[in-house]
Scaffold this motif. Structure first.
Motif, PDB file in Angstrom:
ATOM      1  N   ASN A 167      28.444  20.367  26.559  1.00  0.00           N
ATOM      2  CA  ASN A 167      29.044  20.640  25.316  1.00  0.00           C
ATOM      3  C   ASN A 167      28.592  19.896  24.174  1.00  0.00           C
ATOM      4  OD1 ASN A 167      30.075  18.356  25.965  1.00  0.00           O
ATOM      5  ND2 ASN A 167      32.374  18.777  25.343  1.00  0.00           N
ATOM      6  N   ASP A 168      27.487  19.043  24.306  1.00  0.00           N
ATOM      7  CA  ASP A 168      26.886  18.087  23.645  1.00  0.00           C
ATOM      8  C   ASP A 168      25.437  17.810  23.795  1.00  0.00           C
ATOM      9  OD1 ASP A 168      26.934  15.822  21.651  1.00  0.00           O
ATOM     10  OD2 ASP A 168      26.471  14.624  23.123  1.00  0.00           O
ATOM     11  N   ALA A 169      24.787  17.983  22.627  1.00  0.00           N
ATOM     12  CA  ALA A 169      23.332  18.042  22.838  1.00  0.00           C
ATOM     13  C   ALA A 169      22.766  16.658  23.502  1.00  0.00           C
ATOM     14  CB  ALA A 169      22.562  18.415  21.678  1.00  0.00           C
ATOM     15  N   THR A 170      23.379  15.502  22.969  1.00  0.00           N
ATOM     16  CA  THR A 170      23.047  14.369  23.512  1.00  0.00           C
ATOM     17  C   THR A 170      23.288  13.861  24.866  1.00  0.00           C
ATOM     18  OG1 THR A 170      23.668  13.284  21.080  1.00  0.00           O
ATOM     19  CG2 THR A 170      23.456  11.802  23.053  1.00  0.00           C
ATOM     20  N   HIS A 171      24.472  14.376  25.502  1.00  0.00           N
ATOM     21  CA  HIS A 171      24.616  14.468  26.800  1.00  0.00           C
ATOM     22  C   HIS A 171      23.817  15.057  27.621  1.00  0.00           C
ATOM     23  CE1 HIS A 171      26.991  15.461  30.487  1.00  0.00           C
ATOM     24  NE2 HIS A 171      27.230  14.422  30.545  1.00  0.00           N
ATOM     25  N   ALA A 172      23.460  16.357  27.278  1.00  0.00           N
ATOM     26  CA  ALA A 172      22.286  17.332  27.915  1.00  0.00           C
ATOM     27  C   ALA A 172      20.856  16.620  28.110  1.00  0.00           C
ATOM     28  CB  ALA A 172      22.083  18.527  27.326  1.00  0.00           C
ATOM     29  N   THR A 173      20.530  15.911  26.737  1.00  0.00           N
ATOM     30  CA  THR A 173      19.202  15.309  26.922  1.00  0.00           C
ATOM     31  C   THR A 173      19.227  14.193  27.815  1.00  0.00           C
ATOM     32  OG1 THR A 173      18.788  16.068  24.651  1.00  0.00           O
ATOM     33  CG2 THR A 173      17.674  14.291  25.228  1.00  0.00           C
ATOM     34  N   SER A 174      20.604  13.303  27.632  1.00  0.00           N
ATOM     35  CA  SER A 174      20.614  12.196  28.592  1.00  0.00           C
ATOM     36  C   SER A 174      20.495  12.620  30.240  1.00  0.00           C
ATOM     37  CB  SER A 174      21.906  11.513  28.484  1.00  0.00           C
ATOM     38  OG  SER A 174      22.059  10.367  29.034  1.00  0.00           O
ATOM     39  N   MET A 175      21.205  13.642  30.406  1.00  0.00           N
ATOM     40  CA  MET A 175      21.307  14.090  31.767  1.00  0.00           C
ATOM     41  C   MET A 175      19.778  14.394  32.295  1.00  0.00           C
ATOM     42  SD  MET A 175      24.516  16.474  31.972  1.00  0.00           S
ATOM     43  CE  MET A 175      24.023  17.304  33.649  1.00  0.00           C
ATOM     44  N   LEU A 176      19.090  15.109  31.475  1.00  0.00           N
ATOM     45  CA  LEU A 176      17.725  15.592  31.712  1.00  0.00           C
ATOM     46  C   LEU A 176      16.637  14.443  31.826  1.00  0.00           C
ATOM     47  CD1 LEU A 176      17.385  18.911  29.714  1.00  0.00           C
ATOM     48  CD2 LEU A 176      17.767  18.718  32.266  1.00  0.00           C
ATOM     49  N   THR A 177      16.850  13.497  30.872  1.00  0.00           N
ATOM     50  CA  THR A 177      16.125  12.346  31.049  1.00  0.00           C
ATOM     51  C   THR A 177      16.255  11.538  32.246  1.00  0.00           C
ATOM     52  OG1 THR A 177      16.035  12.117  28.714  1.00  0.00           O
ATOM     53  CG2 THR A 177      15.508  10.008  29.749  1.00  0.00           C
ATOM     54  N   ASN A 178      17.656  11.339  32.862  1.00  0.00           N
ATOM     55  CA  ASN A 178      17.778  10.768  34.056  1.00  0.00           C
ATOM     56  C   ASN A 178      17.429  11.433  34.963  1.00  0.00           C
ATOM     57  OD1 ASN A 178      19.169   8.596  32.619  1.00  0.00           O
ATOM     58  ND2 ASN A 178      21.209   9.399  32.867  1.00  0.00           N
TER      59      ASN A 178
END
Length: 124
Positions: free
Chosen positions: A61-72
């Motif tokens: 539900n949040d672009a920052t969270h999705a980006t963080s997940m993909l980076t990890n």
């Protein structure tokens, strides 16, 4: 809703056959799936034994969270000893209710293809 996608390209220098490659790719995919709540699949260069393209997708539900997940996920997969990460591309796409062209509620056990054919015949 936000959909994040990640495209990773790996070199597998010690793979002498597709069997060797698939062993390495399977381990990468299985470890990512076990550790993260994401969809992971080999998506390209299926018949090239020293190169693998892996796709990952997440919904948040949040672009920052999705980006963080993909980076990890990318960082974790990059640490694999048998494969070398050579390319990484991240895409974050917001999806609004207006972007959805058609929503279809399908009861359990119903043949979706038959339902779509019937709706198309009715001028849908």
């Amino acid at each position: 809703m936000v959909v994040g996608s990640l495209r990773l390209v790996f070199l597998i220098p010690h793979a002498g056959s597709l069997k060797d490659k698939r062993s390495v790719v399977r381990k990468l995919i299985d470890r990512a799936r076990a550790r993260f709540n994401a969809s992971v699949a080999e998506v390209g260069d299926l018949d090239v034994h020293r190169r693998a393209v892996i796709g990952v997708s997440v919904v948040s539900n949040d672009a920052t969270h999705a980006t963080s997940m993909l980076t990890n996920i990318a960082s974790t997969m990059a640490n694999a000893a048998a494969a070398q990460l050579v390319s990484r591309r991240v895409s974050i796409q917001p999806v609004n209710e207006h972007d959805l062209t058609h929503e279809l509620d399908v009861p359990m056990g119903l043949d979706v293809d038959a339902l779509l054919r019937r709706e198309n015949d009715d001028g849908w």
